[in-house]
Design a protein around this motif. Structure first.
Motif, PDB file in Angstrom:
ATOM      1  N   TYR A 285     -13.227   0.936 -10.147  1.00 31.19           N
ATOM      2  CA  TYR A 285     -12.655   1.662  -8.986  1.00 31.19           C
ATOM      3  C   TYR A 285     -13.127   3.248  -9.086  1.00 31.19           C
ATOM      4  CZ  TYR A 285      -9.754  -2.189  -8.059  1.00 31.19           C
ATOM      5  OH  TYR A 285      -9.032  -3.479  -7.915  1.00 31.19           O
TER       6      TYR A 285
ATOM      7  N   LYS B  41       0.102  -8.814  -6.880  1.00 34.35           N
ATOM      8  CA  LYS B  41      -0.274  -8.335  -5.118  1.00 34.35           C
ATOM      9  C   LYS B  41      -1.863  -9.159  -5.166  1.00 34.35           C
ATOM     10  CE  LYS B  41       3.305  -6.244  -4.109  1.00 34.35           C
ATOM     11  NZ  LYS B  41       4.101  -6.791  -3.272  1.00 34.35           N
TER      12      LYS B  41
ATOM     13  N   ILE C  68      -4.724  -8.144  -6.457  1.00 37.21           N
ATOM     14  CA  ILE C  68      -5.713  -6.870  -6.342  1.00 37.21           C
ATOM     15  C   ILE C  68      -6.464  -7.175  -7.887  1.00 37.21           C
ATOM     16  CG2 ILE C  68      -6.047  -4.520  -6.512  1.00 37.21           C
ATOM     17  CD1 ILE C  68      -3.447  -4.372  -4.966  1.00 37.21           C
ATOM     18  N   ASP C  69      -7.774  -7.131  -7.554  1.00 37.19           N
ATOM     19  CA  ASP C  69      -8.818  -7.379  -8.749  1.00 37.19           C
ATOM     20  C   ASP C  69      -8.559  -6.102  -9.795  1.00 37.19           C
ATOM     21  OD1 ASP C  69     -10.751  -7.615 -10.535  1.00 37.19           O
ATOM     22  OD2 ASP C  69     -12.394  -7.310  -8.904  1.00 37.19           O
TER      23      ASP C  69
ATOM     24  N   LEU D 258      -5.122   2.857  -4.117  1.00 36.25           N
ATOM     25  CA  LEU D 258      -4.035   1.857  -4.755  1.00 36.25           C
ATOM     26  C   LEU D 258      -2.765   2.507  -5.176  1.00 36.25           C
ATOM     27  CD1 LEU D 258      -6.253  -0.031  -7.524  1.00 36.25           C
ATOM     28  CD2 LEU D 258      -5.137  -0.921  -5.687  1.00 36.25           C
TER      29      LEU D 258
ATOM     30  N   MET E  45      -0.550  -4.976  -9.658  1.00 36.56           N
ATOM     31  CA  MET E  45      -1.833  -5.453  -8.931  1.00 36.56           C
ATOM     32  C   MET E  45      -2.000  -6.905  -9.158  1.00 36.56           C
ATOM     33  SD  MET E  45      -4.215  -2.315 -10.351  1.00 36.56           S
ATOM     34  CE  MET E  45      -5.880  -3.208  -9.753  1.00 36.56           C
TER      35      MET E  45
END
Length: 851
Positions: A568, A560, A562-563, A576, A557
């Protein structure tokens, strides 16, 4: 409490100091920090802690290995070793070596596993009791043990004693199992493997033994299956069982329907995940040590997890190479595997393993000194002393090692290759072939520097299939081996790496990731600032739900962009995972036949064996289990275990639903009179911000009585946090009144810590505890008692807090898989709830609640 110094000016750290430092070391990974602190940090029997973080441990290990290196040519320095093992990045000594190297406080072996036996010759009571004693002696030194029962005469055979006929194998399975449960090993129980040949006339009884509730609970069981039996299964023909097994002139012989027994094995494995299967002809034919069978190296059984087949009195030490760390630019399009560094480190790992054998020999010498110094008569000590003499001989003569791996699943994901795919299997095969070649090359070079293992004989090994594969793959290595010999009789394995993988923060062993993302819950105080309450449970406790990412999934993540801090939703989590390299590659996603094929291919390059489990969903058929077992034999696996979701939750008396229901409410037959002394577990927990402690008196590992309340300095309830067990003793005070004292063991023996245990807690707690203890003593199932506690309508807030606490303490003893009736999952409202390790777990969404 501050850091203090011992008389030798050695620093001693508090639990809090060591935990905070290790928590920082593991980047706030609470589980990894606690595992390291509880299992591997250097501590004495009084609970003094001498290492503040794993870095101290790695320095300790590096120093000891360097001291061995200094005895030989071209030695590695302490820094050389430290740089290979620090941060759990490249080379990780596993289990006993990690805990024991350089540890002056334990007189214990560095071996992870042992096999014992009478060389298949003696089935006398004396021989059987000798094995029992040897098993216990090894377990108290921290070792896992395996032994085979095929030498025991079958049920009904004539014997020349008062019984007249033999009781068969099963009673001795129970004896060995019970011995395992009696021996504590630094907060854990010993591990035992029992095996038997399918050729034995009692093998069917062996296969069924664990299905009866409460029987053989202290052992794993596996059946040794030969090629003739498998061919009979395939061809639908009969098979001849004998005693002695495979004898040309057996005392007992009977013809059996191979498929009938096969279906029983498959059914039981589908039902309860046991027995495991050992493909014995494959093990023996591929075994390099069995080239020396007539010299004492005939393989007879395996260690508890099945990855090390061994001869009697041989042992093995384990080490794992972290495969993930050789992926450069992980989770990017530029990701590559650094084979050059990998080859270099495999050689170093084999060298370190050979050094650990020298350290093991020192440990065994210390054990021998301890035995000689013990005050018992020589005849009492004889079995233990001879046991360690035999083990020392095998370790020195054969110098067996166990180089393995961890993080296979993360390695493939980091390279963008799907686990279980054709490309994934091919790449894994290349990695394991490289390990085999480079480890054997290192062993040859060590032989050149240090000398070959004592009985090396190239002529004996010339037709061994594993050696012939090495010859074909690297002829230069083969001819060097002919010239110089080899330092170690056998070198390689793939073991389970449970706690090791927690500290490397990777997938375990050869397995894929179990779940890349999951949700957990933690209890919160709704009055605290900035707290988020996701739901309130039935007793009014508030809970926050949070997402937990597998460490390397989180790394993906971050790569990439991504937070990783966002909370989530489940739909977002699913999206994801679909975008990640872990999609379709979890333990429940992997194509089962593909995994078996992968294991068979890799097995060709592992001279010992592979511990791997095929995870199956709960709704698979028994036919599929049989198909997987058959495939495993055909592709060359040495052993295989299947786990169908939910199957390990409990063993059943019969297949009939009605009887299973009745079993839920069967009362246990406890003694009507309380024994004076009970073994006890100490359970600590927290209700909101209050610290609680429970003392659970046990009979046959089942709760018999409970004392619980607030842990309070003024009342003297606080005892060292490392104390997890002890004794509850029924005594009389000076006035003749009954009281219960708690004792725990330190270096000077048992120490009375709490006199009048019942009076140390609030009297109101004690009155309710007597009620709960009464129900325990009458054998009411634990899950029913927990329901009873939860149903109590109490006015006092403190008593309600106590109610939650005692319920939480007792839930730890609910058998895994017990259904929780009449309750709903707070997350998805499913009623499909079971107890799993004392926590209420939803089988539909996976959420868990402990409390």
């Amino acid at each position: 409490m501050k850091t203090k110094l011992t008389e030798s000016n050695q620093k001693v750290y508090t639990q809090e100091e060591a935990f905070e430092a290790s928590l920082k070391y593991f980047n706030n990974d609470d589980l990894a920090a606690r595992v390291w602190l509880n299992k591997y940090a250097l501590k004495d029997s009084d609970g003094n802690i001498y290492e503040i973080s794993p870095d101290d441990m790695h320095r300790r290990i590096a120093k000891e290995i360097a001291s061995v290196e200094a005895k030989y040519a071209n030695p590695m320095s302490e820094d050389d070793v430290y740089n290979l093992i620090k941060n759990f990045k490249y080379i990780v000594p596993q289990g006993s070596p990690m805990a024991g190297i350089g540890n002056p406080f334990q007189i214990a072996s560095l071996s992870n596993c042992f096999v014992i036996g009478n060389n298949g010759e003696s089935d006398s009571y004396g021989g059987i009791m000798k094995i029992d004693q040897e098993q216990v002696q090894l377990m108290k030194r921290r070792g896992g043990v395996g032994h085979d029962l095929s030498h025991i005469r079958p049920k009904g055979s004539a014997v020349k004693n008062s019984a007249l006929t033999s009781t068969g194998i099963v009673p001795f399975m129970e004896r060995y199992s019970n011995s395992t449960r009696e021996v504590a090993q630094d907060g854990r129980r010993g591990a035992l493997m029992l095996s038997v040949s399918i050729n034995h006339p009692d093998s069917e009884d062996f296969i069924d033994a664990k299905l009866e509730q409460g029987k053989v609970t202290g052992a794993n069981v596996s059946v040794r299956i030969d090629d003739a039996f498998m061919k009979a299964v395939k061809n639908g023909t009969d098979y001849t069982q004998k005693y002695p097994i495979f004898s040309e002139h057996p005392k007992v012989s009977k013809l059996v329907d191979a498929n009938s027994i096969w279906k029983k094995i498959v059914h039981n494995a589908w039902k309860s995940a046991e027995p495991g299967i050992l493909f014995w002809d494959t093990i023996i034919n591929e075994s390099v040590p069995d080239c020396y069978a007539d010299l004492g190296y005939k393989t007879v059984s395996t260690n508890p997890c099945g990855e090390i087949p061994l001869c009697p009195y041989d042992s093995c030490r384990l080490l794992a190479i972290n495969l993930f760390s050789y992926v450069e630019n992980p989770f990017t399009s530029k990701a590559t595997f650094n084979f050059e560094l990998f080859r270099e480190h495999v050689a170093a790992a084999q060298r370190i393993m050979d050094d650990i054998i020298d350290l093991e020999l020192q440990k065994i010498d210390n054990i021998m000194k301890k035995i000689d110094a013990d005050p018992e008569l020589d005849e009492v000590k004889a079995t233990e002393r001879n046991l360690w003499l035999n083990i020392r001989k095998k370790a020195e003569e054969g110098r067996r090692t166990g180089v393995g791996i961890t993080a296979e699943g993360d390695m493939l994901a980091a390279l963008g290759i799907q686990y279980g795919s054709e490309a994934g299997n091919a790449f894994s095969l290349e990695v394991h072939k490289t390990i085999a070649i480079e480890a054997y090359r290192a062993s040859v070079h060590l032989a050149k520097e240090r000398g070959a293992f004592a009985i090396f004989d190239a002529e004996r090994e010339k037709n061994n299939p594993f050696i012939l594969r090495l010859k074909e793959a690297d002829s230069k290595l083969y001819y060097e081996m002919l010239e110089y010999g080899r330092r170690n009789i056998a070198l390689l394995t793939i073991a389970p790496t449970g706690t090791t993988s927690l500290m490397t923060q990777t997938t375990s062993g050869i397995e894929p990731v179990f779940m890349p993302v999951y949700k957990r819950r933690r209890k919160v105080n709704p009055n605290d600032k900035e707290v988020r309450v996701d739901f309130v449970d039935e007793v009014g406790d508030s809970w926050e739900e949070y997402v937990v990412f597998h460490h390397r999934f989180k790394q993906w993540m971050e790569v990439k962009g991504i937070d990783t801090d966002k909370n989530y939703s489940q739909d977002e989590i699913n999206d994801l995972i679909k975008k990640s390299p872990y999609y379709g590659a979890t333990s429940n996603d992997v194509d089962w036949l593909s995994k078996v094929s992968m294991q068979g291919a890799i097995q060709k390059w592992v001279d010992h064996s592979i511990s791997v489990t095929i995870n199956l969903p709960s709704d698979v058929s028994e036919d599929l289990v049989g198909e997987l077992y058959l495939k495993a034999w055909e592709v060359g696996c040495k052993g295989v275990t299947v786990y169908r979701d939910g199957s390990r939750s409990g063993v059943l008396i019969s297949n009939e639903e009605k009887k299973e229901e009745q079993n839920d409410t069967t009362l246990t037959a406890f003694p009507t009179k309380r024994p004076q002394v009970l073994e006890a577990d100490v359970v600590r927990f927290q209700n909101n911000k209050e610290k609680w402690i429970a003392f659970i008196g046990l009979i046959d590992d089942q709760p018999y009585e409970v004392f619980t309340g607030l842990a309070d300095d003024e009342d003297g309830i606080l005892i060292p946090r490392w104390v997890t067990e002890g004794l509850i003793i029924k005594n009389k005070d000076e006035e003749g009144n009954t009281r219960y004292d708690f004792q725990y063991k330190n270096t000077r023996g048992y120490k009375t810590t709490i006199e009048g245990l019942s009076h140390k807690f609030n009297p109101e707690f004690w009155n309710y505890a007597k009620l709960i203890s009464s129900t325990l003593r009458h054998g009411m199932p634990i899950d029913k008692i927990v329901d009873l506690i939860n149903s109590l309508q109490l006015d006092s807030a403190s008593i309600n807090t106590w109610k939650n606490g005692v319920g939480r303490a007792l839930k730890r003893y609910v058998a895994d898989g017990t259904k929780a009736k009449g309750q709903q999952c707070d997350n998805c409202k499913s009623e499909n709830l079971i107890y799993q390790e004392g926590c209420l777990t939803c089988k539909d969404c996976g959420s868990s609640k402990c409390g």
